[in-house]
Enzyme design. Structure first.
Site: not given
Length: 305
Positions: A25, A173, A177
């Protein structure tokens, strides 16, 4: 204004720092920003990979101004050094907090500073970088934090953010986030409270893969079979070039406002639009507590006033 990710507003004379811009990204964020005439600084661990990314951007955007900045988010010493370098850039107009680990060990591991690896790298490294680079932000600049759909699949445990009591890779994870999203919203509240002309926004890329993306040799190479398989699932996935769209919109859309959250219109795919994050990440008490813990864990005080 109507937003068209294929016709971006010019950003000549502006400087943006993108963490993790050598791959994924982040690469496409860097390329799309470079196409607007902006100066782009890719902050990443590998000089070799970043040199390849810079060459690719300049191939597809002739005349692009792209530079390398050494940064290892798993090392607070590296983060401090990178922030010092950012202060020499002559002021920055945007900071994209993109880099992060998406995989790791099934057992809990730590950074060199004793922080859980994913939470320490993906979130705490960015917290420390933003805090120590904050004075380099120009008026009307923006900080964009990268969130994830994983926050809809698992709640963060505020009493165990480091995964010391209960650990799983997927939870670690998602927690990292949640940290990014909560930080982005809390930072915006503090900026507004201080009356500062800097905005904080959050974005997520949807379900973005290399296979369906525009080909960039040496950057997103995948096998023919993998590309074919990923392309077949295009009804529920999109390329990482499109995954970059919400990030770029949050950063440079003149109509975007601090505290907004951008993502694909169809949850995992589609053009970038303003959406809502999970309720936990807007929670005022969680935001304040996360901020205080982040200062303690990193040893970095972040006072926006």
């Amino acid at each position: 204004m109507t937003w068209n990710p294929l016709e971006l507003p010019r950003q000549d004379g502006r400087t943006f720092v993108v963490t993790g811009g050598a791959r994924g990204i982040g690469y496409f964020v860097a390329e799309q920003l470079a196409s607007t005439g902006a100066r782009v600084v890719i902050a990443a661990r590998s000089r070799e990979r970043t040199d390849a990314a810079i060459a690719s951007v300049q191939r597809f955007v002739p005349g692009a101004r792209v530079e390398f900045l050494q940064l290892d988010l798993a090392s607070l010493a590296s983060v401090k050094k990178a922030a010092e370098t950012i202060h020499t850039l002559g002021g920055i107009d945007g900071l994209v907090l993109n880099a992060g680990l998406t995989s790791g060990s099934r057992t809990r591991t730590e950074t060199e500073d004793g922080l859980e690896l994913l939470f320490g790298t993906n979130y705490l490294g960015h917290f420390a970088l933003t805090a120590q680079s904050f004075d380099a932000l120009q008026p009307r600049s923006r900080v964009v934090s990268l969130g994830s759909m994983s926050t809809r699949l698992a709640k963060a445990r505020p009493d165990d953010l480091m995964g010391e009591e209960k650990y799983s890779l997927s939870l670690a994870y998602a927690t990292s986030k949640h940290g990014m999203q909560t930080f982005g919203f809390e930072l915006d509240r503090r900026l507004r409270g201080a009356g500062l002309p800097v905005a904080s926004l959050v974005a997520h890329p949807g379900f973005a893969l290399d296979g369906p993306a525009a080909r960039r040799p040496g950057i997103n190479d995948v096998s023919r079979a993998a590309r074919f398989g990923q392309t077949l699932s295009r009804f529920m996935t999109q390329g990482k070039d499109r995954g970059a769209w919400p990030v770029v919109r949050a950063l440079i859309d003149p109509d975007a406002r601090g505290g907004e959250f951008y993502g694909p219109s169809r949850s995992v795919t589609g053009p970038p639009v303003a959406i809502q994050a999970v309720a936990q990440d807007y929670d005022l008490a969680f935001g304040r507590d996360l901020w205080a813990r982040s200062e303690a864990w990193t040893g970095v005080t972040f006072d926006v006033s």
